[in-house]
Design a protein around this motif. Structure first.
Motif, short mmCIF file in Angstrom:
data_model
loop_
_atom_site.label_atom_id
_atom_site.label_comp_id
_atom_site.label_asym_id
_atom_site.label_seq_id
_atom_site.Cartn_x
_atom_site.Cartn_y
_atom_site.Cartn_z
N GLU A 200 44.73 -21.85 15.13
CA GLU A 200 44.69 -21.00 13.94
C GLU A 200 44.09 -21.74 12.75
O GLU A 200 43.26 -21.20 12.00
CB GLU A 200 46.10 -20.52 13.62
N GLN A 201 44.49 -23.00 12.55
CA GLN A 201 43.96 -23.78 11.43
C GLN A 201 42.46 -24.02 11.58
O GLN A 201 41.69 -23.89 10.62
CB GLN A 201 44.70 -25.11 11.34
N GLY A 204 40.46 -20.94 10.81
CA GLY A 204 40.31 -20.76 9.37
C GLY A 204 39.25 -21.66 8.78
O GLY A 204 38.46 -21.23 7.92
N GLN A 205 39.21 -22.93 9.22
CA GLN A 205 38.18 -23.85 8.74
C GLN A 205 36.78 -23.37 9.12
O GLN A 205 35.85 -23.42 8.31
CB GLN A 205 38.43 -25.24 9.31
N GLN A 207 35.76 -20.30 9.76
CA GLN A 207 35.40 -19.12 8.98
C GLN A 207 35.02 -19.50 7.55
O GLN A 207 34.08 -18.93 6.99
CB GLN A 207 36.57 -18.13 8.98
N ASP A 208 35.73 -20.45 6.96
CA ASP A 208 35.41 -20.90 5.61
C ASP A 208 34.03 -21.55 5.56
O ASP A 208 33.22 -21.29 4.67
CB ASP A 208 36.48 -21.87 5.13
#
Length: 340
Positions: A200-201, A204-205, A207-208
Motif C-alpha cells: 500500500e505504501q 502511494g509513492q 502514484q505520487d
C-alpha cells in the motif's frame, strides 16, 4: 596538482594552440589527458571528482592551450557532473565508449592511456555523440523515473512475497489459518499485515511520482501527449533518452539509432538484407513497442497500414519494426521540430 617533469617540458613547447581534453572518469578521481591537434600528448594528471577539482582541471587544461572540445568516458554515471560543468564553461563534450576488452587485456588498463584514447577519439571523429546536458527538466524527470522504477520493483517483490505466504495459507485462507498452531498463526498474520502495508505504501509513492512526471510532461512537452498511444510515462522515457539538449542529435535517424530501431545492414554474398538493431536504449525501444501495440489496437490508420503490409507479404514482426521506426521519427520531430 603538480605535473610530471616530462609534462612540464612539453607544455613549454606547445602552449597556446588548440588542444583536446580526454577524461577517464572514476568515483573519486578523474584521470585527465590533454592532446594537441596533431595527437601528441601535452599533459596528463588526475583531479578529484569534486566541484573544486573540476575547476582546477579546466584551469590546468586551459593553461596548456585553448580547450573547445573534450571526450569523457561515463557521461551518464561518474562523469555526469563533470560534463555539466564543462558544458556550462562552453566546452563541447563528446561521449566516449570504453576501449575494446581484448585491447585492454593485451595492454592492461592504465587510466592515463584511457584518458589519452578519449581525447584521440574526439580528434579522429570516432567519438561523435555529444553528451547530454543533464541540467533541465529532463534531468528532474530522470530522478523521478528512477525513484518510480525502484518503487515499482520493490512493490512487485512485496506482492510476490505476499503471494508466497498466501500459498501456504490456501486453499481456503481461514481453514488453513485455523489449522495452524498459535506461533505459526501469529507469524502468518503479522507477515501478511506487514507485506500488505508495504504494498500500500509503495503504491502511494508510485502514484505520487506518476503525478509529478505527468506535470513535468504537460509543462515542458505537452505536444508529446497528443498522438495516440503516448502517455506520460512513455513520453518521459523517450525524453530521458533524448536528453535536455536534443540538438546534440544529428537528426531523426540518430534518435532512431539511439532507440535501437534503425535497420542494420547484414548482407552476405549475394544475399542483401537488413536486420534489427539490437543496440540502443532498450527502455526507449520498449516504450516505442508499447506505443505501436496500442495503436494496432485503437488507431484506424495503424490498423489499415498493418493490413496493407500484411497483404504485401510482410510478417507482423517486420511491420512492427517499421511502425517503431515511424514513431521514433514522429517523436523526434515533435520534440525538435525541423527548421522548415
Amino acid at each position: 596538482m603538480a605535473c610530471t617533469p616530462s609534462t612540464a617540458r612539453t607544455r613549454r613547447r606547445r602552449l597556446g594552440g588548440e588542444v583536446v581534453l580526454g577524461v577517464d572518469t572514476h568515483r573519486d578521481v578523474h584521470a585527465v589527458a590533454v592532446v594537441s591537434s596533431l595527437g601528441e600528448v601535452i599533459g596528463t594528471g588526475s583531479f578529484p571528482a569534486t566541484a573544486a577539482g573540476y575547476r582546477e582541471l579546466l584551469a590546468w587544461a586551459r593553461g596548456l592551450g585553448t580547450v573547445r572540445r573534450g571526450g569523457v568516458e561515463g557521461t551518464g554515471s561518474f562523469g555526469a557532473a563533470l560534463c555539466r560543468y564543462l558544458l556550462a564553461q562552453q566546452v563541447e563534450v563528446f561521449e566516449v565508449n570504453r576501449p575494446d576488452r581484448s585491447e585492454r587485456r593485451r595492454r592492461g588498463k592504465p587510466d592515463a592511456a584511457d584518458a589519452q584514447n578519449a581525447a584521440r577519439a574526439v580528434l579522429s571523429g570516432r567519438a561523435r555523440a555529444r553528451a547530454k546536458a543533464g541540467d533541465g527538466p529532463v534531468q528532474i524527470a530522470r530522478m523521478f523515473k528512477l525513484a518510480k522504477d525502484s518503487a515499482v520493483k520493490a512493490r512487485t517483490q512485496a506482492i510476490n512475497q505476499l503471494k508466497a505466504v498466501l500459498v501456504t495459507a490456501d486453499p481456503v485462507l481461514r481453514e488453513e489459518l485455523a489449522g495452524l498452531n498459535t506461533p505459526a498463526l501469529q507469524a502468518t498474520r503479522i507477515t501478511l499485515r506487514l507485506l500488505a502495508r508495504r504494498v500500500e505504501q509503495l503504491t502511494g509513492q508510485i502514484q505520487d511520482l506518476e503525478r509529478h512526471l505527468a506535470r513535468l510532461v504537460e509543462r515542458h512537452a505537452p505536444q508529446l501527449l497528443a498522438p495516440v498511444g503516448i502517455g506520460p510515462d512513455t513520453a518521459v522515457t523517450l525524453l530521458i533518452t533524448m536528453g535536455d539538449n536534443p540538438e546534440r542529435l544529428g537528426g531523426e535517424a540518430s534518435f532512431a539509432a539511439l532507440c535501437g530501431v534503425s535497420p542494420v545492414e547484414h548482407s552476405s554474398g549475394s544475399r542483401h538484407y537488413r536486420r534489427l538493431n539490437r543496440g540502443g536504449d532498450r527502455q526507449a525501444n520498449a516504450a516505442l513497442h508499447r506505443i505501436v501495440q496500442t495503436r494496432l489496437r485503437f488507431d484506424p490508420r495503424t490498423r489499415d497500414y498493418y493490413e496493407r503490409r500484411t497483404k504485401e507479404g510482410k510478417t507482423r514482426r517486420e511491420i512492427v519494426r517499421c511502425l517503431k521506426r515511424y514513431v521514433a521519427r514522429e517523436v523526434f520531430n515533435l520534440v525538435r521540430p525541423s527548421p522548415s
